[in-house]
Design a protein around this motif. Structure first.
Motif, short mmCIF file in Angstrom:
data_model
loop_
_atom_site.label_atom_id
_atom_site.label_comp_id
_atom_site.label_asym_id
_atom_site.label_seq_id
_atom_site.Cartn_x
_atom_site.Cartn_y
_atom_site.Cartn_z
N HIS A 1 0.83 -1.21 0.00
CA HIS A 1 0.00 0.00 0.00
C HIS A 1 0.86 1.26 0.00
O HIS A 1 0.63 2.20 -0.76
CB HIS A 1 -0.93 0.01 1.21
CG HIS A 1 -1.63 1.32 1.38
ND1 HIS A 1 -2.80 1.63 0.73
CD2 HIS A 1 -1.29 2.44 2.10
CE1 HIS A 1 -3.16 2.87 1.03
NE2 HIS A 1 -2.27 3.38 1.87
N ASP B 1 2.63 1.77 -3.35
CA ASP B 1 1.66 2.26 -4.34
C ASP B 1 1.38 3.75 -4.12
O ASP B 1 1.33 4.53 -5.08
CB ASP B 1 0.33 1.50 -4.21
CG ASP B 1 0.32 0.23 -5.04
OD1 ASP B 1 1.28 0.04 -5.82
OD2 ASP B 1 -0.63 -0.56 -4.89
N TYR B 2 1.17 4.10 -2.85
CA TYR B 2 0.88 5.50 -2.53
C TYR B 2 2.03 6.38 -3.00
O TYR B 2 1.83 7.40 -3.66
CB TYR B 2 0.66 5.65 -1.02
CG TYR B 2 0.17 7.03 -0.63
CD1 TYR B 2 -1.19 7.30 -0.48
CD2 TYR B 2 1.08 8.07 -0.43
CE1 TYR B 2 -1.64 8.56 -0.14
CE2 TYR B 2 0.63 9.35 -0.09
CZ TYR B 2 -0.72 9.58 0.06
OH TYR B 2 -1.16 10.84 0.40
N HIS C 1 4.37 5.76 -5.27
CA HIS C 1 4.45 5.79 -6.74
C HIS C 1 3.40 6.72 -7.33
O HIS C 1 3.67 7.45 -8.29
CB HIS C 1 4.29 4.38 -7.31
CG HIS C 1 5.53 3.55 -7.22
ND1 HIS C 1 5.54 2.19 -7.35
CD2 HIS C 1 6.83 3.90 -7.01
CE1 HIS C 1 6.78 1.73 -7.23
NE2 HIS C 1 7.57 2.76 -7.01
N SER C 2 2.20 6.72 -6.76
CA SER C 2 1.13 7.56 -7.31
C SER C 2 1.41 9.04 -7.07
O SER C 2 0.79 9.90 -7.67
CB SER C 2 -0.22 7.17 -6.70
OG SER C 2 -0.29 7.61 -5.35
N CYS D 1 10.03 3.58 -4.08
CA CYS D 1 9.73 2.50 -3.13
C CYS D 1 10.76 2.38 -2.02
O CYS D 1 10.50 1.74 -1.01
CB CYS D 1 9.58 1.17 -3.87
SG CYS D 1 11.11 0.57 -4.61
N TYR E 1 8.89 -4.33 -7.04
CA TYR E 1 8.39 -2.99 -7.39
C TYR E 1 9.24 -2.29 -8.46
O TYR E 1 8.93 -1.19 -8.88
CB TYR E 1 8.32 -2.11 -6.15
CG TYR E 1 7.47 -2.70 -5.05
CD1 TYR E 1 6.11 -2.91 -5.24
CD2 TYR E 1 8.04 -3.06 -3.83
CE1 TYR E 1 5.33 -3.46 -4.24
CE2 TYR E 1 7.26 -3.61 -2.81
CZ TYR E 1 5.91 -3.81 -3.03
OH TYR E 1 5.14 -4.36 -2.04
N LYS F 1 7.56 -1.55 -12.03
CA LYS F 1 6.58 -0.46 -12.00
C LYS F 1 7.29 0.89 -11.82
O LYS F 1 6.96 1.88 -12.45
CB LYS F 1 5.57 -0.68 -10.87
CG LYS F 1 4.41 0.31 -11.01
CD LYS F 1 3.36 0.16 -9.94
CE LYS F 1 2.42 1.37 -10.02
NZ LYS F 1 1.75 1.62 -8.76
#
Lengths: 458, 458
Positions: free
Chosen positions: B400, B403-404, B406-407, B412, B425, B428
């Protein structure tokens, strides 16, 4: 139909006609930089408008094995932009947009054709500035390609320290990001650092995300005159050791001051002179300036002047600002050769002394100046590249200074890059590591189309 | 004869017997790091004494295609030193010499097995210190391999910023220098930056030349309590924007303070708290502290305390220092999972808030803390890696947070590195750039013997 005309026709199939040129004046403009290196025409000049254009050009060049040499404003000093193998000169002047300013993140995202003064004009609106100052109004893309620095690197670092992310078009036309918008990361190999300073030999930059800084609350300039280079350099060592954060600290030797006096009709003391700049808060900076003054006088300083007002600061730095002009002015029609070695700080006094001696002994005339906060010093000599004897003398001086730097644990280039001028010194400087660089070059550019002849000897 | 015994016999032909071990206790020590990642035994552990030993071991391993995994003290947090493919664990504990201190150049040359506290003890004799502080008393070689940083990177930068030169043994046993002793250089590709953070996948470091710093004239520590994470982060933004040079600026959330209070029987306000450290001259620093205090109160700070004396400073930072212990102590027998994402500064307030919400929602208990000057924040949760449900929750939290980040344009890992924990990761995060990293990896380590399974997925 010649090579140029044939290429023009082919390129017009993938780009609008006004973005491709074989006009002789345009070819001439892209055949040279600001240095003494011999010009060479490209076959064609292209003006991409966006990354898709660059990607298409690169795929085209890759398929046909045509050399591609990126071009900013042509202010490089080691022949980086000269297309010695012909082919395509990739001019970024139409990609000059400032895409995004993120004041809270101290970041700016720009296209590679943005120039230094253009960037700072925009950043000023936000109370920000970009500190790297190589003197010339170069493009930021070009500055990243050579890992440029200049007078402020003692405080703010070099280009490599400012680049958070590059968008790069590789030899095959694919596009990568080398970093992110964060201050730091330990994720994967540091590709940003690898591409910065790669001089167009690994890819072409189409976007840069850079660190920027708040304009300091206060700026003070100072000038300090010393009886000898040794005492001046000793003062620099003491000032740096005391932890005083200089924003700029430059040394100019006596012969250089003399030439500026002749050129400007001024009467500055003809002695080794330090030029300093302090950035900070009002209170902190006052303390720094006073402490630096004390340390200068501890090292036999004969005169220490400082100014805070912007105009007065410029007057105080007049000698440093006019140095190159003073020598250019005295040598009409000649070209400039600027040497660029760097040594460990402890070697600087001896090195600057040796540089002056070498110029005199070889029988040239020129300036010796140094970014003395980081051990990087230049000589500037004016030569006629068509005069074989003068050119030989200049090359002899360059070779001597590089040898000297290497023998003291230094490097052949502090900030101008390798280009063609320093390619012959790469084997000696890097030894086995040069093989690693070649492996990386060959795997990323298997057909050798990216700025061939630069960094690596042909 | 098993693989281990056979390797032992072969290695004893090229190294003295006491530098090679298959003792089960020794193998066990080299099977794990400080994290929750599953241990795996090497076949053999070797203890080189010099670069020739390392070169011989590497040639041996290369010829036989045996994996080699470098090992410092095993303090990594993403499984970097765990030899999942067996083979040789290359332990640098016998290469722990400080080879040269050059105070005038602010440089030190060391072997990779030197630890952080060992280095600083020696440097103190010269009035110098090495600033990178990841918390653990890691080896400097290991810190360079993961591009470690920590609380001081806001002021002094990360490992990559300190490394001037590495001597590296490559996969085939050849030895290169990646840099020089100079402050800057534009000569060839920046290999130092590439090898720093390569986690043993491109070569083994046998010598490091590092930048060091003068011990500051004065140090002040401060603690500031805020009503919310948002107000604390807003204060940080204002302090950083004002150009106040923080040496450390750390955020600890309310739940973390509560746990320290329970552990230590203290009664610190159970609120988001900032821990700061200022380095500078007496005069400049006083100004900085007062200005920071004003900016804190402008952002609803409820309590601002500062101390200059060394012991008092440590008391002031007690909560921050005891944070990990407080959670470890409450969870006997469990292992620590520390997440490590980094976001652009402007995203930090929302990100820290989100991290606390995610921990609570997933049903874990743990700390949230951040190096808020550089956008890097951690959560610490204690788990039993053999408890499938707990492990799944921890992995869910990790995913989570990544992802947060990266957005929001983040990464990471801010400072712990990829190891095995963040390998999933990489695709991505880096996209096409991961292919470039793989090309470099494959050309420098064609047989894939160097720390296989790390950074890149198997």
């Amino acid at each position: 139909m010649g090579m140029s005309a044939a290429l023009l026709e082919e390129l017009k199939k993938i780009l609008p006609g006004d973005q491709v040129s074989i006009n002789p004046t345009v070819l001439d403009q892209h055949s040279k930089d600001e240095s003494y290196h011999t010009p060479h025409f490209p076959d064609v000049v292209v003006f991409p408008k966006n990354e898709e254009d660059v990607s298409r050009i690169m795929k085209f060049a890759s398929e046909r094995e045509i050399p591609v040499t990126p071009f900013g404003v042509g202010s490089s000093l080691e022949g980086h932009v000269i297309p010695y193998h012909g082919g395509i000169s990739l001019d970024f002047q139409l990609m000059n947009q400032i895409l995004e300013v993120r004041p809270e993140d101290f970041l700016v995202r720009i296209q590679p054709g943005v120039t230094r003064t253009q960037l700072n004009k925009e950043l000023k609106k936000y109370g920000l500035f970009f500190p790297v100052d190589p003197g010339a109004d170069a493009t930021i893309g070009g500055m990243a390609a050579t890992n440029a620095s200049g007078t402020t690197s003692v405080r703010y670092g070099v280009m490599r320290d400012q680049v958070r992310d590059l968008k790069v078009v590789l030899a095959d036309g694919s596009i990568i990001h080398t970093g992110s918008m964060t201050v730091k990361s330990s994720s994967g190999y540091s590709l940003s650092g690898l591409f910065v300073g790669s001089e167009g030999t690994l890819g072409a930059f189409v976007e840069l995300t850079l660190r920027v800084y708040g304009i300091p609350e206060a700026i003070t300039a100072a000038r300090a005159v010393f009886p000898s280079i040794e005492t001046a350099v000793s003062a620099v060592a003491d000032i740096m050791s005391a932890g005083i954060q200089m924003a700029r600290i430059e040394l100019v030797d006596a012969r250089s001051v003399q030439q500026v006096n002749l050129y400007n009709n001024t009467d500055f003391p003809v002695k080794p002179t330090l030029f300093m700049e302090f950035h900070g808060s009002e209170a902190g900076m006052r303390y720094d300036v006073e402490f630096a003054e004390k340390l200068a006088f501890d090292n036999q300083c004969e005169e220490f002047l400082f100014e805070t007002d912007s105009k007065a600061r410029n007057r105080l730095w007049e000698v440093r600002h006019n140095l190159a002009y003073a020598f250019v002015h005295k040598s009409p029609g000649k070209k400039m050769m600027v040497t660029d070695v760097v040594v460990p700080m402890s070697e600087l006094g001896g090195a600057v002394h040796d540089a002056r001696k070498a110029i005199d002994e070889i029988g040239l005339d020129g300036a010796v100046l140094g970014h003395v906060g980081d051990g990087n010093y230049h000589t500037i000599v004016m030569i006629d590249p068509n005069n074989k004897e003068e050119l030989e003398k200049a090359k002899k001086l360059n070779a001597h200074l590089v040898d000297y730097a290497h023998s003291r644990g230094g490097s052949c280039t502090g900030e101008h890059g390798v280009g063609v001028g320093k390619a012959i010194y790469q084997q000696k400087e890097h030894g086995e590591a040069l093989n690693v660089m070649k492996l990386i070059k060959n795997v990323l550019d298997p057909k050798g189309i990216l700025n061939p002849g630069k960094i690596f000897m042909d």
